[in-house]
Design a protein around this motif. Structure first.
Motif, PDB file in Angstrom:
ATOM      1  N   LYS A  13       0.997  -1.212  -0.078  1.00 46.84           N
ATOM      2  CA  LYS A  13       0.087   0.075   0.070  1.00 46.84           C
ATOM      3  C   LYS A  13       0.827   1.487   0.163  1.00 46.84           C
ATOM      4  CE  LYS A  13      -3.947  -1.985   0.676  1.00 46.84           C
ATOM      5  NZ  LYS A  13      -5.187  -2.046  -0.324  1.00 46.84           N
ATOM      6  N   HIS A  31       1.325   6.495   2.172  1.00 52.32           N
ATOM      7  CA  HIS A  31       0.191   5.221   2.268  1.00 52.32           C
ATOM      8  C   HIS A  31      -0.817   5.541   1.292  1.00 52.32           C
ATOM      9  CE1 HIS A  31      -2.359   2.165   3.909  1.00 52.32           C
ATOM     10  NE2 HIS A  31      -1.207   1.503   4.112  1.00 52.32           N
ATOM     11  N   ASP A  32      -1.269   4.749   0.488  1.00 51.01           N
ATOM     12  CA  ASP A  32      -2.323   5.060  -0.222  1.00 51.01           C
ATOM     13  C   ASP A  32      -3.683   5.109   0.155  1.00 51.01           C
ATOM     14  OD1 ASP A  32      -2.514   2.374  -0.440  1.00 51.01           O
ATOM     15  OD2 ASP A  32      -2.512   2.116  -2.559  1.00 51.01           O
ATOM     16  N   VAL A  33      -3.836   4.345   1.451  1.00 51.98           N
ATOM     17  CA  VAL A  33      -5.024   4.462   1.933  1.00 51.98           C
ATOM     18  C   VAL A  33      -5.093   5.373   3.066  1.00 51.98           C
ATOM     19  CG1 VAL A  33      -6.826   3.112   3.412  1.00 51.98           C
ATOM     20  CG2 VAL A  33      -5.554   2.022   1.675  1.00 51.98           C
TER      21      VAL A  33
END
Length: 77
Positions: A13, A31-33
């Motif tokens: 992620k 972090h992509d979330v």
């Protein structure tokens, strides 16, 4: 001035971005979330400093290494 980070890698992620020469001494990760991340600084192709986290996530180190940079083991969890 707009930064251009042309070297990019993803692991899990996490995404890593590194600027091209002459600014190749810097980059960042996120972090992509969760959106967390931090800055990266390099000397002679080796990660020498980072911020935003106490220890660098292993996936971030793997992504940096995939771009042919060195990451010292003492940076990792």
């Amino acid at each position: 001035m707009t930064d251009k980070f042309t070297k990019k890698a993803r692991e899990g992620k996490w995404e890593v971005f590194i600027a091209p020469p002459p600014d190749e001494y810097r980059g960042y990760f996120e972090h992509d979330v969760h959106g967390e991340g931090g800055g990266l600084w390099f000397t002679n192709g080796e990660l020498t400093d980072y911020d935003g986290v106490y220890f660098l996530p292993k996936d971030v180190a793997t992504a940096i290494r995939s771009l042919s940079y060195t990451v010292p083991e003492d940076c990792l969890l």
